[in-house]
Structures are given as structure tokens and as C-alpha cells.
Design a protein around this motif. Structure first.
Motif, PDB file in Angstrom:
ATOM      1  N   ALA A 192      72.356  27.827  39.980  1.00  0.00           N
ATOM      2  CA  ALA A 192      73.391  27.924  40.747  1.00  0.00           C
ATOM      3  C   ALA A 192      73.312  29.085  41.905  1.00  0.00           C
ATOM      4  CB  ALA A 192      74.744  28.741  39.962  1.00  0.00           C
ATOM      5  N   LYS A 193      73.981  28.782  42.874  1.00  0.00           N
ATOM      6  CA  LYS A 193      73.931  29.845  44.102  1.00  0.00           C
ATOM      7  C   LYS A 193      74.611  31.090  43.866  1.00  0.00           C
ATOM      8  CE  LYS A 193      71.622  27.427  47.052  1.00  0.00           C
ATOM      9  NZ  LYS A 193      70.066  27.745  47.706  1.00  0.00           N
ATOM     10  N   ASN A 194      75.497  30.847  43.155  1.00  0.00           N
ATOM     11  CA  ASN A 194      76.355  32.296  42.755  1.00  0.00           C
ATOM     12  C   ASN A 194      77.293  31.935  41.716  1.00  0.00           C
ATOM     13  OD1 ASN A 194      78.093  30.310  44.128  1.00  0.00           O
ATOM     14  ND2 ASN A 194      79.283  31.960  45.181  1.00  0.00           N
ATOM     15  N   MET A 237      71.976  17.506  48.074  1.00  0.00           N
ATOM     16  CA  MET A 237      72.447  17.957  46.766  1.00  0.00           C
ATOM     17  C   MET A 237      73.433  19.019  47.121  1.00  0.00           C
ATOM     18  SD  MET A 237      70.735  18.613  43.112  1.00  0.00           S
ATOM     19  CE  MET A 237      70.272  20.066  43.512  1.00  0.00           C
ATOM     20  N   LYS A 238      74.633  18.954  46.704  1.00  0.00           N
ATOM     21  CA  LYS A 238      75.724  20.167  46.842  1.00  0.00           C
ATOM     22  C   LYS A 238      74.980  21.576  46.041  1.00  0.00           C
ATOM     23  CE  LYS A 238      79.837  17.397  46.851  1.00  0.00           C
ATOM     24  NZ  LYS A 238      81.145  17.374  46.081  1.00  0.00           N
ATOM     25  N   ASP A 239      75.395  22.437  46.609  1.00  0.00           N
ATOM     26  CA  ASP A 239      75.105  23.939  45.989  1.00  0.00           C
ATOM     27  C   ASP A 239      76.058  24.039  44.733  1.00  0.00           C
ATOM     28  OD1 ASP A 239      73.200  24.655  47.821  1.00  0.00           O
ATOM     29  OD2 ASP A 239      74.629  26.000  49.039  1.00  0.00           O
ATOM     30  N   ILE A 240      75.439  24.685  43.586  1.00  0.00           N
ATOM     31  CA  ILE A 240      76.191  24.755  42.485  1.00  0.00           C
ATOM     32  C   ILE A 240      76.839  26.240  42.218  1.00  0.00           C
ATOM     33  CG2 ILE A 240      76.283  24.733  39.880  1.00  0.00           C
ATOM     34  CD1 ILE A 240      73.418  22.706  40.381  1.00  0.00           C
ATOM     35  N   CYS A 241      77.974  26.239  41.903  1.00  0.00           N
ATOM     36  CA  CYS A 241      78.708  27.427  41.772  1.00  0.00           C
ATOM     37  C   CYS A 241      79.285  27.669  40.450  1.00  0.00           C
ATOM     38  CB  CYS A 241      79.883  27.817  42.773  1.00  0.00           C
ATOM     39  SG  CYS A 241      80.806  29.487  42.661  1.00  0.00           S
ATOM     40  N   ILE A 242      78.621  28.474  39.425  1.00  0.00           N
ATOM     41  CA  ILE A 242      78.923  28.629  38.206  1.00  0.00           C
ATOM     42  C   ILE A 242      80.352  29.550  38.386  1.00  0.00           C
ATOM     43  CG2 ILE A 242      78.643  29.892  35.848  1.00  0.00           C
ATOM     44  CD1 ILE A 242      75.807  29.177  36.118  1.00  0.00           C
ATOM     45  N   VAL A 243      81.292  29.033  37.684  1.00  0.00           N
ATOM     46  CA  VAL A 243      82.724  29.631  37.823  1.00  0.00           C
ATOM     47  C   VAL A 243      83.059  29.982  36.144  1.00  0.00           C
ATOM     48  CG1 VAL A 243      85.319  29.453  38.392  1.00  0.00           C
ATOM     49  CG2 VAL A 243      83.392  28.556  39.723  1.00  0.00           C
ATOM     50  N   GLU A 244      83.537  31.205  36.007  1.00  0.00           N
ATOM     51  CA  GLU A 244      83.877  31.362  34.490  1.00  0.00           C
ATOM     52  C   GLU A 244      85.432  31.752  34.401  1.00  0.00           C
ATOM     53  OE1 GLU A 244      79.725  34.100  33.571  1.00  0.00           O
ATOM     54  OE2 GLU A 244      81.705  35.113  34.026  1.00  0.00           O
ATOM     55  N   PHE A 245      85.956  31.012  33.550  1.00  0.00           N
ATOM     56  CA  PHE A 245      87.287  30.976  33.295  1.00  0.00           C
ATOM     57  C   PHE A 245      87.530  31.433  32.061  1.00  0.00           C
ATOM     58  CE2 PHE A 245      88.322  27.649  36.845  1.00  0.00           C
ATOM     59  CZ  PHE A 245      88.622  28.631  37.852  1.00  0.00           C
ATOM     60  N   THR A 246      87.677  32.638  31.809  1.00  0.00           N
ATOM     61  CA  THR A 246      87.656  33.368  30.382  1.00  0.00           C
ATOM     62  C   THR A 246      88.961  33.372  29.479  1.00  0.00           C
ATOM     63  OG1 THR A 246      87.988  35.625  31.297  1.00  0.00           O
ATOM     64  CG2 THR A 246      85.728  34.853  30.973  1.00  0.00           C
ATOM     65  N   SER A 247      89.856  32.067  29.517  1.00  0.00           N
ATOM     66  CA  SER A 247      91.017  32.082  29.090  1.00  0.00           C
ATOM     67  C   SER A 247      90.955  31.439  27.665  1.00  0.00           C
ATOM     68  CB  SER A 247      91.762  30.989  29.756  1.00  0.00           C
ATOM     69  OG  SER A 247      93.084  30.761  29.241  1.00  0.00           O
ATOM     70  N   ASN A 248      91.691  32.067  26.710  1.00  0.00           N
ATOM     71  CA  ASN A 248      92.234  31.673  25.493  1.00  0.00           C
ATOM     72  C   ASN A 248      93.636  31.242  25.492  1.00  0.00           C
ATOM     73  OD1 ASN A 248      93.199  34.093  25.370  1.00  0.00           O
ATOM     74  ND2 ASN A 248      92.080  34.940  23.636  1.00  0.00           N
ATOM     75  N   ASN A 299      89.132  26.145  47.538  1.00  0.00           N
ATOM     76  CA  ASN A 299      88.229  26.578  48.395  1.00  0.00           C
ATOM     77  C   ASN A 299      86.725  26.127  48.337  1.00  0.00           C
ATOM     78  OD1 ASN A 299      90.008  28.101  49.841  1.00  0.00           O
ATOM     79  ND2 ASN A 299      89.603  29.880  48.784  1.00  0.00           N
ATOM     80  N   LEU A 300      86.264  26.046  47.067  1.00  0.00           N
ATOM     81  CA  LEU A 300      84.710  25.644  46.559  1.00  0.00           C
ATOM     82  C   LEU A 300      84.780  24.185  46.877  1.00  0.00           C
ATOM     83  CD1 LEU A 300      84.287  27.419  43.158  1.00  0.00           C
ATOM     84  CD2 LEU A 300      83.255  28.002  45.168  1.00  0.00           C
ATOM     85  N   ILE A 301      85.478  23.410  46.798  1.00  0.00           N
ATOM     86  CA  ILE A 301      85.585  22.152  47.112  1.00  0.00           C
ATOM     87  C   ILE A 301      85.517  21.723  48.601  1.00  0.00           C
ATOM     88  CG2 ILE A 301      86.625  19.841  47.012  1.00  0.00           C
ATOM     89  CD1 ILE A 301      87.709  20.528  43.959  1.00  0.00           C
ATOM     90  N   SER A 302      86.234  22.673  49.282  1.00  0.00           N
ATOM     91  CA  SER A 302      86.383  22.532  50.570  1.00  0.00           C
ATOM     92  C   SER A 302      84.964  22.836  51.462  1.00  0.00           C
ATOM     93  CB  SER A 302      87.647  23.416  51.210  1.00  0.00           C
ATOM     94  OG  SER A 302      88.950  23.184  50.886  1.00  0.00           O
ATOM     95  N   ALA A 303      84.446  23.856  50.705  1.00  0.00           N
ATOM     96  CA  ALA A 303      83.096  24.310  51.210  1.00  0.00           C
ATOM     97  C   ALA A 303      81.916  23.452  50.906  1.00  0.00           C
ATOM     98  CB  ALA A 303      82.898  25.746  50.708  1.00  0.00           C
ATOM     99  N   ASP A 304      82.314  22.341  50.323  1.00  0.00           N
ATOM    100  CA  ASP A 304      81.075  21.583  49.626  1.00  0.00           C
ATOM    101  C   ASP A 304      80.550  21.999  48.588  1.00  0.00           C
ATOM    102  OD1 ASP A 304      80.447  18.800  49.609  1.00  0.00           O
ATOM    103  OD2 ASP A 304      78.911  19.080  50.894  1.00  0.00           O
ATOM    104  N   LYS A 305      80.951  22.717  47.402  1.00  0.00           N
ATOM    105  CA  LYS A 305      80.311  23.549  46.633  1.00  0.00           C
ATOM    106  C   LYS A 305      80.739  22.651  45.172  1.00  0.00           C
ATOM    107  CE  LYS A 305      79.141  27.258  49.014  1.00  0.00           C
ATOM    108  NZ  LYS A 305      77.731  27.201  49.562  1.00  0.00           N
ATOM    109  N   PHE A 306      79.794  22.717  44.301  1.00  0.00           N
ATOM    110  CA  PHE A 306      80.005  22.015  43.188  1.00  0.00           C
ATOM    111  C   PHE A 306      80.385  23.036  41.804  1.00  0.00           C
ATOM    112  CE2 PHE A 306      78.636  20.294  38.934  1.00  0.00           C
ATOM    113  CZ  PHE A 306      79.098  19.001  38.960  1.00  0.00           C
ATOM    114  N   PRO A 307      81.679  22.931  41.644  1.00  0.00           N
ATOM    115  CA  PRO A 307      81.835  24.014  40.515  1.00  0.00           C
ATOM    116  C   PRO A 307      81.522  23.666  39.306  1.00  0.00           C
ATOM    117  CG  PRO A 307      83.998  23.165  41.749  1.00  0.00           C
ATOM    118  CD  PRO A 307      82.804  22.295  42.004  1.00  0.00           C
ATOM    119  N   PHE A 308      80.767  24.373  38.532  1.00  0.00           N
ATOM    120  CA  PHE A 308      80.312  24.355  37.141  1.00  0.00           C
ATOM    121  C   PHE A 308      80.956  25.277  36.161  1.00  0.00           C
ATOM    122  CE2 PHE A 308      76.628  22.692  34.644  1.00  0.00           C
ATOM    123  CZ  PHE A 308      77.001  23.181  33.419  1.00  0.00           C
ATOM    124  N   ILE A 309      82.078  24.845  35.662  1.00  0.00           N
ATOM    125  CA  ILE A 309      83.079  25.870  35.157  1.00  0.00           C
ATOM    126  C   ILE A 309      82.673  26.043  33.657  1.00  0.00           C
ATOM    127  CG2 ILE A 309      85.473  26.270  34.494  1.00  0.00           C
ATOM    128  CD1 ILE A 309      86.243  24.808  37.104  1.00  0.00           C
TER     129      ILE A 309
END
Length: 300
Positions: A44-46, A1-12, A84-94
Motif C-alpha cells: 500500500a502507498k498509504n 496498476m492502481k496505487d493501493i490505499c489501506i483504509v481502516e474503518f474501526t466500526s462496531n 476522493n480515493l476513487i477520483s484519484a484513481d486509488k484502490f481502497p483496501f478497506i
């Protein structure tokens, strides 16, 4: 299973002001979800945060779009990170943010290969700028990422289209206005309104999408979740309210099939506005649903 990375895009940046002089509150969604334990519940890993340029309510004279230049600047930062996250085989949870956060992600997906997009939203967001009264990219982002509209946004880094039109599945719309729906109907995208989704059946619909991902040999697919796809009675904290919508049983069933797929590359959650959930109860219910279904099914 891929490592999950929570990504916060605080945009309005993709929304109009709810009242003159007041910014939309969706930029505070990641902190609000943290407060309601989403981050603790997702293993999430980070956690990474990228804040956008400052919001402005003035339309770009060239495109008639709000925050157009800022959206381009932000999208390039987002794309670099997601690539970069996809290249490192991470799963972005945005965690958004408004729906315009898809712009940078879609650019990254184009840089990585040929991807599908499952766009789960109470609106098509496939509007031409000529139909937009607000100039907010949030209402036209599905159209923009498939190459329709002003070059400034559709062709950043000469990558247009970020997602091929025929690889877009637009699911859950319940704004049944002829002119509005015609935009997506005349495209090459697959369009399943809420009515059609229920008629076809959730399992059949998702299986058809996943079969298409396989038959086209796509590199993967991205899941966009706008919480306004949920029934207005259980999720009223959104900028554009519409009667009806998915129940949590329907939502959990649909997302469970997608979460199980090995082809799921990442996902994003958008539009829940903390300003519109005074007690936090609607958010608590949503966090309970999404985290339980995700943890139970993710690439299982």
C-alpha cells in the motif's frame, strides 16, 4: 496498476453487544491485522484511519436500529474519503469493522456512477428490520444499500439506492432458513447460496458475474468479504457462527478471479473479532491466504 490505499474503518456500530455492557471487538480488527503483518504484506502507498462515533446499545426509536444516527454521521465521512480515493484513481483496501462499513462506501460508489456489488458472506445480510431481533445494521446492510428500509439510512444525501438491486450478487450464504432466504429470493439481486455456488462451480459463477458487469457497462464493482463466509472450523472468530463454509482453497480460487478483474474498484474485509482469536492462529492463516492471493492476482 492502481496505487493501493489501506483504509481502516474501526466500526462496531452495526452489531449488538455480545454480552451486556461489552462492545463487539471488531473495531480492533485493523490493529489486529497490522499485528499479523497484513499491512506489510499488501504493498500500500498509504494508510488512512477514520474512527466512528461512540458505540451505543440503545436502539433508535424512529427506526428501531442500533446507532442509526451515528451510522449516518460516519457514512458521510466514509463516503467523502472513498469518493476522493476513487477520483484519484486509488484502490481502497478497506479493513473493518463490521459489515455496516459498506454504507459509506456504497454512497461514494453512487456518487461516482453505476457499480456492482459482489457480496461474499456466510449470510445474506438482506434482512428486513421486522425480522431483526437485534436491530444491528450488519445483518441488513445488503438490503439497506440497495434501497430497502428506513429513509434515514437508505437515502442519505438523497442518493437512494446506492447500489441498484439488480447489480447485487449475494454469494456464500449458508443460513438455510426459508423466511431468511425469501427476502433475497424475492428481490432483483442474484442470489448464490453456498450450495448453489458449489453446484454451479466457482469459476463459472464468477465468470457469470464479470460478464454481467461488462454487459451492463457498469463503472466497476466492489468486493465485500465477511470472513464468516469461511468454514467455521478455520474461521470461528465471528459474531454469528454457522456450520460449513468455504475452504481456503475455494476462497482463494474465488477471490483470485475477482482480484484479476480491471473492473474491481475496491474491497473490504469485515467481522473477524480479535477477542475471539486468543492465539492469533486463525488470523495468521487468513492474512496468509488473502495477501498471497491478492498480491499474486491483483489486476494481473
Amino acid at each position: 496498476m492502481k496505487d493501493i490505499c489501506i483504509v481502516e474503518f474501526t466500526s462496531n456500530l452495526g452489531l449488538k453487544e455480545p454480552h451486556p455492557g461489552k462492545e463487539p471487538g471488531v473495531n480492533r480488527l485493523p490493529d489486529w491485522l497490522w499485528r499479523h503483518n497484513l499491512h506489510k504484506s499488501i504493498k500500500a502507498k498509504n494508510i488512512i484511519r477514520v474512527d466512528p462515533p461512540r458505540y451505543s446499545s440503545i436502539k433508535d426509536p424512529e427506526t428501531n436500529i442500533l446507532n442509526a444516527d451515528s451510522l449516518v454521521t460516519y457514512a458521510r465521512e466514509q463516503a467523502y474519503l472513498i469518493n476522493n480515493l476513487i477520483s484519484a484513481d486509488k484502490f481502497p483496501f478497506i479493513l473493518g469493522g463490521d459489515c455496516s462499513i459498506l454504507l459509506g462506501t456504497a454512497m461514494a460508489l453512487k456518487q461516482k456512477g453505476n457499480y456492482g456489488l459482489f457480496y461474499l458472506d456466510g449470510h445474506t445480510d438482506y434482512m428486513d428490520i421486522s425480522l431483526s431481533e437485534t436491530g444491528g445494521v450488519g445483518g441488513m446492510i445488503a438490503s439497506i444499500v440497495t434501497g430497502n428500509g428506513a429513509d434515514k439510512l437508505t437515502n442519505i444525501l438523497n442518493l437512494s439506492p446506492y447500489i441498484k438491486e439488480e447489480n447485487l450478487w449475494c454469494v456464500g450464504n449458508r443460513e438455510y432458513d426459508e423466511e431468511y432466504e425469501n427476502e433475497i429470493r424475492k428481490s432483483k439481486a442474484t442470489y448464490l447460496s453456498l450450495q448453489k455456488l458449489r453446484t454451479q462451480g466457482i469459476k463459472n459463477a464468477v465468470q457469470s458475474f464479470l460478464l454481467e458487469v461488462e454487459s451492463k457497462k457498469l463503472d466497476g464493482f466492489w468486493l465485500h468479504i465477511d470472513v464468516d463466509v469461511l468454514n467455521d472450523l478455520i474461521m470461528p472468530c465471528v459474531d454469528s457462527r454457522t456450520p460449513d463454509g468455504l475452504s481456503y482453497d475455494e476462497f482463494n480460487e474465488l477471490t483470485s478471479y475477482l482480484f484479476q478483474s480491471q473492473k474491481l474498484t475496491g474491497l473490504e474485509i469485515t467481522i473477524l473479532d480479535p477477542d475471539l482469536d486468543e492465539t492469533g492462529q486463525y488470523t495468521k492463516d487468513f492474512v496468509a491466504a488473502i495477501t498471497s492471493t491478492f498480491n499474486k492476482n491483483f489486476n494481473s
